[in-house]
Design a protein around this motif. Structure first.
Motif, PDB file in Angstrom:
ATOM      1  N   ALA A  99       7.385   0.316  -9.396  1.00 17.86           N
ATOM      2  CA  ALA A  99       6.996  -0.063 -10.757  1.00 17.86           C
ATOM      3  C   ALA A  99       8.206  -0.339 -11.643  1.00 17.86           C
ATOM      4  O   ALA A  99       8.110  -1.086 -12.625  1.00 17.86           O
ATOM      5  CB  ALA A  99       6.135   1.037 -11.377  1.00 17.86           C
TER       6      ALA A  99
ATOM      7  N   ARG B  91       0.829  -1.205   0.000  1.00 20.68           N
ATOM      8  CA  ARG B  91       0.000   0.000   0.000  1.00 20.68           C
ATOM      9  C   ARG B  91       0.868   1.261   0.000  1.00 20.68           C
ATOM     10  O   ARG B  91       0.806   2.060   0.948  1.00 20.68           O
ATOM     11  CB  ARG B  91      -0.915  -0.007   1.223  1.00 20.68           C
ATOM     12  N   PRO B  92       1.676   1.480  -1.036  1.00 19.80           N
ATOM     13  CA  PRO B  92       2.502   2.697  -1.071  1.00 19.80           C
ATOM     14  C   PRO B  92       1.628   3.941  -1.171  1.00 19.80           C
ATOM     15  O   PRO B  92       0.664   3.970  -1.953  1.00 19.80           O
ATOM     16  CB  PRO B  92       3.358   2.507  -2.322  1.00 19.80           C
TER      17      PRO B  92
ATOM     18  N   ASP C 211       3.495   9.019  -4.548  1.00 22.22           N
ATOM     19  CA  ASP C 211       3.643   8.739  -5.981  1.00 22.22           C
ATOM     20  C   ASP C 211       5.053   8.243  -6.297  1.00 22.22           C
ATOM     21  O   ASP C 211       5.229   7.335  -7.123  1.00 22.22           O
ATOM     22  CB  ASP C 211       3.336   9.999  -6.794  1.00 22.22           C
TER      23      ASP C 211
ATOM     24  N   THR D  76       7.121   6.564  -4.412  1.00 17.34           N
ATOM     25  CA  THR D  76       7.274   5.171  -3.984  1.00 17.34           C
ATOM     26  C   THR D  76       6.655   4.233  -5.016  1.00 17.34           C
ATOM     27  O   THR D  76       7.230   3.190  -5.355  1.00 17.34           O
ATOM     28  CB  THR D  76       6.620   4.943  -2.613  1.00 17.34           C
ATOM     29  N   ARG D  77       5.491   4.600  -5.522  1.00 15.15           N
ATOM     30  CA  ARG D  77       4.836   3.767  -6.537  1.00 15.15           C
ATOM     31  C   ARG D  77       5.689   3.689  -7.805  1.00 15.15           C
ATOM     32  O   ARG D  77       5.791   2.638  -8.433  1.00 15.15           O
ATOM     33  CB  ARG D  77       3.440   4.317  -6.849  1.00 15.15           C
ATOM     34  N   GLU D  78       6.296   4.816  -8.202  1.00 19.99           N
ATOM     35  CA  GLU D  78       7.167   4.830  -9.386  1.00 19.99           C
ATOM     36  C   GLU D  78       8.386   3.948  -9.171  1.00 19.99           C
ATOM     37  O   GLU D  78       8.828   3.222 -10.079  1.00 19.99           O
ATOM     38  CB  GLU D  78       7.608   6.259  -9.696  1.00 19.99           C
TER      39      GLU D  78
END
Length: 610
Positions: free
Chosen positions: A282, A271-272, A275, A277-279
């Motif tokens: 990915a 559950r990042p 933004d 962290t999500r990048e």
């Protein structure tokens, strides 16, 4: 330390210690500034976190995020006088004297704490080890400085530490100097030096970047053992999110000197919130998700017009003789490469994988003409063995290399535009004005601007420097580029962009790649075919899908199983260690290693049989 853990000085076994609530290290509002031409600027701003006993805290983020500066501030090793701790506290818990604020200690006081209470493993071992002292002397001196052990006892502990990190022939390695070891072995020496003292807090700055996945898995297991036995707390700085998922209890994500997110490993991956962290997540390469490159009809027709292989290697041998004895006679031989054969087609990527010392880089150097060899190397239909000096030079235009460390590959005294133009100058290609135009076009092609041609290597980030090295390799329009660990030192997001660039350039220019890497997840995402090397010989070779979906050799299976999965929910309880050390490729003269034959299991999937 907790009760029973003081046995590190006597060598007696200590009881297992679990993570406790009380922090052993607490950082509050830490700001580190660096003075430059434009005045002071913060490189770490208002950073706060705590580290519990027996806990692993991972700090992740791209280059320039402040990860390493945080570690250097804790150790009071900031580059002086340019950098300083501007504000904040770094409190180390001491059950005898109460909390100690490391930020205000002088050098004499910090010497007592470094190594004993807090140890650090640095990313680049060659700059951390003294080049004029044997590794044995450096290990023994560090142990003697912080323990009451005798010289003989310190030496025994040094040997045990080297064996613990799987360095073969540990006793004889004590006499060797840093330059005599591979990069992976030098890093293992640094890890052994830190582990030998069993510190309360261990700061590991990219400790496994240069290590193979199997050795990495065993080193991570060693760190876990240290925690279980002595309650050691670990701050792990890494750009490998698989290692983060494997090791972290808590994670701190940093960007531009600030913390952007903090939480448990499970929460960060599942559950990042940020933004960034999500990048970051990915961009992580994962085994099983490699889409490969489905060739279009247009690509196939282009390949049909380019018959033959770009490079053919047949029965390649590379040996290094070792001298010993009173008269310095040759008595031993390193069988670095022992009779391997393969070919690379146009627009194909052949990945060469295996542990440190298996012969991958030596094979690359033989293809590039950097080491003597026996056997046949055919480039563009011409066998190098039968060519004169001028003819070899012409053929060498077709083979270029991209090295692991872009900063070490670039002359710091030259402008980067001149560095990229240098191959053209050496081969007498184009006029000065035309060379300038070609270099500008290359800069644009690799994602840099022509304005940056006048800058020096130190003015670029690691990813930008690697792009400069790629532009330099492209300057002569080669048929084959050898990428030797070309993305292993890069952050995952930068790594992803560089790999995408290599794929684009391959489609555009028809280049073939020999891609050397110990990162199996990267290999699975970029390769067409894979060759697995062990002790100088190929033990398995096939398409990417054959090797990764159906590995048949035990060594190949172990390499794939050793890759950490970037998902804390799939964390391995333990990493299975080998029962013995990695065999040495060094043998007595006349004592050749057993020759392995490759059996075709069908559709070109080759596996070694004794």
């Amino acid at each position: 330390m907790s009760k029973g853990a003081t046995s590190k000085r006597t060598g007696a076994p200590a009881p297992a210690v679990s993570v406790t609530a009380g922090p052993v290290l607490e950082i509050s509002d830490l700001t580190v500034s660096v003075r430059g031409e434009d005045g002071e600027r913060p490189v770490v701003s208002d950073l706060s976190f705590s580290l519990a006993r027996g806990e692993t805290l991972c700090i992740a983020g791209e280059s320039g995020s402040g990860k390493s500066m945080t570690a250097l501030a804790i150790m009071q090793l900031l580059p002086q006088p340019a950098a300083r701790i501007e504000s904040g506290t770094i409190r180390l818990r001491d059950i005898d004297r109460g909390d100690i604020d490391l930020a205000v200690l002088d050098e004499r006081q910090m010497r007592r704490i470094r190594g004993d209470r807090i140890a650090m493993i640095f990313q680049e071992p060659m700059t951390s080890l003294n080049p004029v002292l044997s590794i044995g002397r450096q290990l023994v001196e560090s142990i003697e400085a912080h323990t009451s052990l005798s010289r003989a006892e310190a030496r025994r502990r040094a040997v045990e530490a080297l064996k613990a990190v799987r360095i073969p022939e540990a006793e004889s390695r004590l006499k060797q100097f840093p330059h005599e070891l591979s990069g992976g072995m030098r890093q293992r020496v640094m890890i052994a030096m830190a582990l030998a003292l069993k510190p309360d807090v261990l700061i590991a700055d990219e400790p496994t970047t240069a290590l193979d996945v199997t050795v990495q898995g065993e080193v991570l297991e060693l760190l876990r053992d240290l925690q279980r036995e002595h309650g050691t707390s670990i701050i792990l700085i890494t750009h490998d999110m698989g290692v983060v998922a494997e090791m972290a209890d808590c994670v701190v994500i940093m960007r531009h000197g600030r913390m952007v997110e903090q939480g448990t490993a499970a929460d960060i991956f599942a559950r990042p919130q940020a933004d960034y962290t999500r990048e970051l997540l990915a961009a992580v390469p994962r085994i099983g998700t490699g889409v490969g490159r489905q060739k279009s009809a247009e690509q196939k027709s282009v390949e049909a017009e380019m018959p033959g292989s770009v490079a053919v290697v047949n029965d390649l041998h590379v040996h290094f003789d070792l001298r010993g004895g009173f008269f310095g006679q040759v008595n031993r031989r390193v069988h670095a490469v022992e009779g391997i054969s393969f070919s690379i087609a146009p627009r194909e990527t052949l990945a060469l994988v295996g542990e440190s010392g298996c012969g991958k880089s030596t094979t690359a150097k033989a293809l590039a003409g950097l080491v003597p060899y026996h056997g046949d190397i055919v480039i563009g239909g011409r066998n190098l063995a039968g060519l004169g000096r001028d003819q070899r030079k012409a053929v060498r235009r077709d083979v270029q290399m991209i090295f692991q460390d872009p900063y070490a590959s670039l002359d710091p005294r030259m402008r980067v535009g001149d560095l990229v133009a240098e191959p053209l100058l050496i081969h007498g290609i184009a006029s000065k004005e035309e060379r300038g135009q070609l270099v500008a076009a290359l800069f644009e092609r690799v994602g840099l601007s022509a304005d940056q041609m006048e800058l020096y290597p130190h003015e670029f980030s690691g990813g930008q420097r690697q792009r400069i090295c790629i532009a330099r390799a492209l300057a002569l329009r080669p048929k084959l580029i050898i990428a030797d660990e070309s993305v292993s030192a890069l952050d995952v997001s930068v790594q992803a962009r560089v790999l995408d660039l290599l794929k684009e350039l391959q489609r555009e220019f028809g280049i073939a790649y020999l891609f050397i890497s110990h990162d199996m997840a990267v290999v699975e995402n970029i390769s067409d075919r894979v060759a697995v090397m062990y002790l100088g010989q190929i033990v398995e070779m096939g398409t990417r899908d054959q090797v990764f979906s159906n590995p048949r050799h035990l060594y190949t299976k172990r390499l794939i199983e050793a890759v950490p999965v970037p998902d804390p929910a799939k964390r391995r309880p333990r990493f299975a260690r080998l029962d013995q050390e990695i065999p040495s490729p060094t043998r007595k003269i006349g004592e050749d290693p057993p020759k392995l034959a490759l059996k075709d299991l069908g559709n070109g999937h080759l596996v070694a049989v004794s």
